[in-house]
Design a protein around this motif. Structure first.
Motif, PDB file in Angstrom:
ATOM      1  N   PRO A  28      38.275  57.507  52.185  1.00  0.00           N
ATOM      2  CA  PRO A  28      39.686  57.886  51.568  1.00  0.00           C
ATOM      3  C   PRO A  28      39.949  59.300  51.338  1.00  0.00           C
ATOM      4  CG  PRO A  28      38.755  57.041  49.550  1.00  0.00           C
ATOM      5  CD  PRO A  28      37.748  56.951  50.896  1.00  0.00           C
ATOM      6  N   LEU A  74      41.607  53.263  57.685  1.00  0.00           N
ATOM      7  CA  LEU A  74      40.898  52.405  56.896  1.00  0.00           C
ATOM      8  C   LEU A  74      41.301  50.824  57.473  1.00  0.00           C
ATOM      9  CD1 LEU A  74      41.332  53.690  53.182  1.00  0.00           C
ATOM     10  CD2 LEU A  74      39.386  54.283  54.987  1.00  0.00           C
ATOM     11  N   TRP A  77      43.681  61.421  58.213  1.00  0.00           N
ATOM     12  CA  TRP A  77      42.408  60.641  57.701  1.00  0.00           C
ATOM     13  C   TRP A  77      42.318  59.711  58.835  1.00  0.00           C
ATOM     14  CZ3 TRP A  77      43.610  64.371  54.684  1.00  0.00           C
ATOM     15  CH2 TRP A  77      42.705  64.791  53.636  1.00  0.00           C
ATOM     16  N   GLN A  93      50.561  52.549  50.960  1.00  0.00           N
ATOM     17  CA  GLN A  93      49.412  53.160  50.486  1.00  0.00           C
ATOM     18  C   GLN A  93      48.878  53.117  49.129  1.00  0.00           C
ATOM     19  OE1 GLN A  93      52.132  56.619  51.358  1.00  0.00           O
ATOM     20  NE2 GLN A  93      50.715  57.754  52.355  1.00  0.00           N
ATOM     21  N   MET A 116      44.797  55.954  51.898  1.00  0.00           N
ATOM     22  CA  MET A 116      44.249  55.815  50.386  1.00  0.00           C
ATOM     23  C   MET A 116      43.860  57.019  49.889  1.00  0.00           C
ATOM     24  SD  MET A 116      41.116  53.287  49.216  1.00  0.00           S
ATOM     25  CE  MET A 116      40.503  53.092  47.566  1.00  0.00           C
ATOM     26  N   CYS A 118      47.447  59.296  55.605  1.00  0.00           N
ATOM     27  CA  CYS A 118      46.504  59.006  54.768  1.00  0.00           C
ATOM     28  C   CYS A 118      46.832  58.012  53.847  1.00  0.00           C
ATOM     29  CB  CYS A 118      46.141  60.188  53.805  1.00  0.00           C
ATOM     30  SG  CYS A 118      44.609  59.971  52.667  1.00  0.00           S
TER      31      CYS A 118
END
Length: 729
Positions: A271, A188, A185, A245, A297, A295
């Motif tokens: 997310p 963030l 992903w 996470q 979140m 990933c």
């Protein structure tokens, strides 16, 4: 569960599969050995199935007859904290270990080898000839935006053969593409600035940040519109800064669109999503990336709790009071409670967020088990709505109408100011009962002990227990007389007819989960309403779950008394929560809000508490009543549900269980029943309930195991155990 770091080739290992065997089986470690927690493929009879290396073998099977693990799968091993969580959940909920493992591995194609796979998405050339089958395929693709589907998945969702999809590929209406299976992903960035917070929000956010990385539970109680989301997103930011996470659980898929936009605005990227609206490919990718740390979140439904996080540091349960967090079939569990359990093994923080917390969470905060943070005022210029009753005993309403003159006047005044009004009725469909005026027959489901609900938009009668549907008949199925069938009582669809009659120029939108073919369609409808695409919103409880409609200033509750009837010990609590949540949709921007509750019992203690606004006084009174009765959260309960094709054997088994209740008596537990369940037949199976009540500290699960030990059930009979039941149907 193993303390061993590695199993050499030929070592005896215990492998747990999701097959209904009940326990791990012994195998020999494969060539090259394996780690504890490794996902493996093992022979089971003539088949090969996937399992997890659970620890050293038990040694209770002839070593000469042991079979070897076929292969170790190319996915990260299950971490010890997830194993511990599944073991404890199995023990607490009395669900078999294979049953809870199934929750953690239920992803199609999860263990296929890495590489690319063909996906199908919307193309750019509409077909010249649009058949019904082709239209269904294009509708599914349109509803899911740019998401890509596997061929079999797309064909199944559209109800067509794979050849129809491939035909659309040739025409350019559907695009076939190669997609890498498992990409990480986007990153963030927790260092990006968040929104400006009020003084109360900033203090709460700082308190959450100060919690650190160890296990702890915080009840974040804030009035509707107080900005709880912005506060706990700061806790997410702190979690991400620590390299861990975060998981945010939401009770309703329709809430994800607005929430994902907030996350993207805060962290610069979206997310991962985990819910029934995600495609198989998206779910497979997320499962693997969560395990690999690709990933940071996840936003999801209750089943996201079983994802294999590499380093879970925070779990947020938004709208923690919501009943949709309780799974009632298969593995029966409450995701709110299991979130606390999982966090205890992961060393993670838990934030339980709600304007109207569950009594269980309120009591835990009062007892000091949970820390409590309060947001007492709405964010910015908006104020909490004024709440008033409409005494229906004093209103003059025409037959087959449900909106009182007082509420009609309030809606008209709201529309004249260019504002939105919402009418709330927690009943799906057009009418809850269809009755024959000639013989009195009420049309029921052929498979359940339930009346069928007329859904006029669908032109069908629907059973809300099993989903069975049938066309709306013109003649009574019982006496055969034509033209005498009549709907009794209102649902949201019937209310829409009355709105069209009383407010003919108003644009009306009906929000009910059964009226939308996909989660995306529901999200789009909510976004359109928020943008001003409707003047009057009619909705079931789906409208109470955190939506923000800036122009909405009036909420009218059609039947505030609806949830007060029945024997559910939480009826008062649920009504209080629902009414306060629905009322909280009004006046969330600069304009003041008003909530009007139509009731025939304005003097009822719950109605008075809702209108009075002293929530703490209500919780204290409700807690005192529960404590006096010795019921949750001041006592323990377990529901026993017997089901089968014939009712007589169920009562025989129930009475036999009554005669052997000594293990329950030893812990001071009381046993009630057997009795027919309030809904005594579902999907053709009769249902009989029993209820166990015990003191809070009683070792209930152990007593139940001893009570049921050696009890043989006929093949057609099932016995389900519901620890801490939420529903008594």
């Amino acid at each position: 569960m193993s303390e061993v770091g590695f199993f050499e080739a030929g070592a005896r290992v215990a492998v747990l599969t999701a097959e209904p065997i009940g326990r791990p089986l012994d195998y020999l470690a494969p060539e090259g050995g394996c780690f504890p927690g490794a996902f493996v493929e093992v022979p089971l009879g003539p088949r090969r199935v996937v399992g997890v290396v659970w620890g050293p073998g038990a040694g209770d099977f002839d070593a000469a007859k042991l079979r070897s693990v076929a292969r170790v799968l190319d996915v990260p091993p299950m971490r010890a904290e997830l194993q511990q969580f599944l073991l404890r959940m199995s023990d607490y909920t009395m669900t078999s270990l294979p049953g809870v493992l199934r929750l953690a591995t239920r992803v199609p194609g999860l263990f296929d080898p890495p590489g690319a796979r063909k996906i199908y998405r919307l193309g750019g050339t509409p077909p010249a000839k649009l058949t019904e089958a082709r239209e269904r395929v294009l509708e599914v693709l349109s509803d899911h935006g740019g998401a890509g589907f596997y061929l079999s998945e797309l064909a199944q969702l559209a109800g067509v053969t794979p050849q129809v999809v491939k035909g659309l590929v040739k025409l350019g209406a559907v695009e076939e593409a190669e997609q890498p299976r498992d990409l990480p992903w986007p990153h963030l960035d927790p260092t990006l600035p968040g929104k400006a917070l009020s003084e109360d929000q900033a203090a709460a956010a700082e308190a959450l940040r100060a919690s650190g990385g160890d296990f702890g539970v915080t009840l974040l109680k804030g009035v509707t519109g107080s900005g709880k989301t912005e506060v706990y997103l700061e806790a997410v930011a702190d979690c991400l800064r620590r390299g861990r996470q975060a998981l945010v659980l939401l009770p309703e898929i329709a809430l994800t669109t607005e929430f994902l936009a907030r996350v993207e605005a805060r962290f610069g990227a979206r997310p991962g999503e985990w819910h029934s609206g995600a495609t198989q490919g998206e779910r497979r990718r997320l499962w693997r990336m969560v395990a690999e740390g690709g990933c940071q979140m996840v936003v999801g439904a209750r089943s996201a709790l079983f994802l294999p996080f590499r380093d879970l540091g925070l779990i947020v349960v938004d709208e923690e009071h919501d009943s949709s967090y309780k799974q009632e079939e298969g593995a029966i569990y409450n995701a709110r409670d299991m979130a606390v359990l999982r966090a205890s093994f992961a060393g993670a923080q838990v934030v339980l967020a709600s304007a109207t917390p569950s009594l269980e969470s309120w009591v835990n905060a009062e007892a000091g088990k949970y820390r409590r943070l309060d947001l007492a005022a709405r964010f910015g210029a908006s104020e909490l709505p004024e709440m008033r009753p409409i005494d229906m005993r004093a209103e003059r309403i025409e037959s087959a109408h449900w909106i009182s003159p007082s509420l009609v006047g309030a809606v008209q005044a709201t529309l004249s100011r260019g504002e939105q009004a919402m009418l709330f009725l927690n009943r799906r469909g057009y009418a809850p009962v269809t009755i024959c005026r000639a013989c009195g027959y009420q049309i029921g489901c052929d498979h359940c002990d339930a009346r069928m609900v007329e859904h006029r938009f669908l032109k069908r009668l629907v059973c809300h227990q099993c989903g069975e549907t049938k066309p709306i008949p013109t003649a009574c199925p019982h006496c055969g007389v034509e033209g005498k069938l009549a709907p009794v009582g209102p649902g949201v669809e019937r209310l829409a007819d009355e709105v069209a009659e009383r407010f003919p120029t108003a644009r009306c939108a009906v929000l009910s989960s059964d009226l939308f073919g996909s989660a995306r369609a529901l999200k789009e409808a909510i976004a359109d309403i928020a943008a001003g695409g409707a003047d009057i919103i009619i909705g079931t409880q789906i409208v109470a779950k955190g939506h923000n409609f800036p122009r909405l200033t009036l909420v009218g509750v059609i039947d505030a008394d609806l949830g007060l009837q029945g024997s559910d010990l939480r009826a008062a609590e649920k009504t209080f929560q629902l009414m306060r949540q629905v009322a909280g949709r009004a006046g969330r921007a600069e304009r003041p809000g008003l909530a009007l509750l139509q009731t025939c019992q304005p003097e009822h203690p719950v109605i008075r508490a809702i209108l009075g606004g002293d929530e703490e006084a209500y919780w204290r009174a409700e807690a005192a009543a529960r404590q006096a009765a010795g019921v949750p959260p001041y006592g323990r309960m377990a529901g026993i549900i017997l089901s089968g094709p014939e009712v007589a054997p169920l009562f025989e088994i129930g009475n036999a269980l009554l005669q052997r209740q000594a293990p329950l008596a030893r812990i001071g537990a009381q046993l009630f029943g057997p009795a027919p369940a309030p809904i005594a037949r579902v999907r053709g199976r009769h249902r009989v309930r029993m209820l166990i009540k015990a003191e809070k500290g009683a070792p209930l699960q152990g007593a139940i195991r001893a009570w049921l030990r050696g009890m043989k059930l006929p093949n057609a009979v099932r016995l389900a155990i519901d620890i801490d039941p939420q529903s008594f149907l």
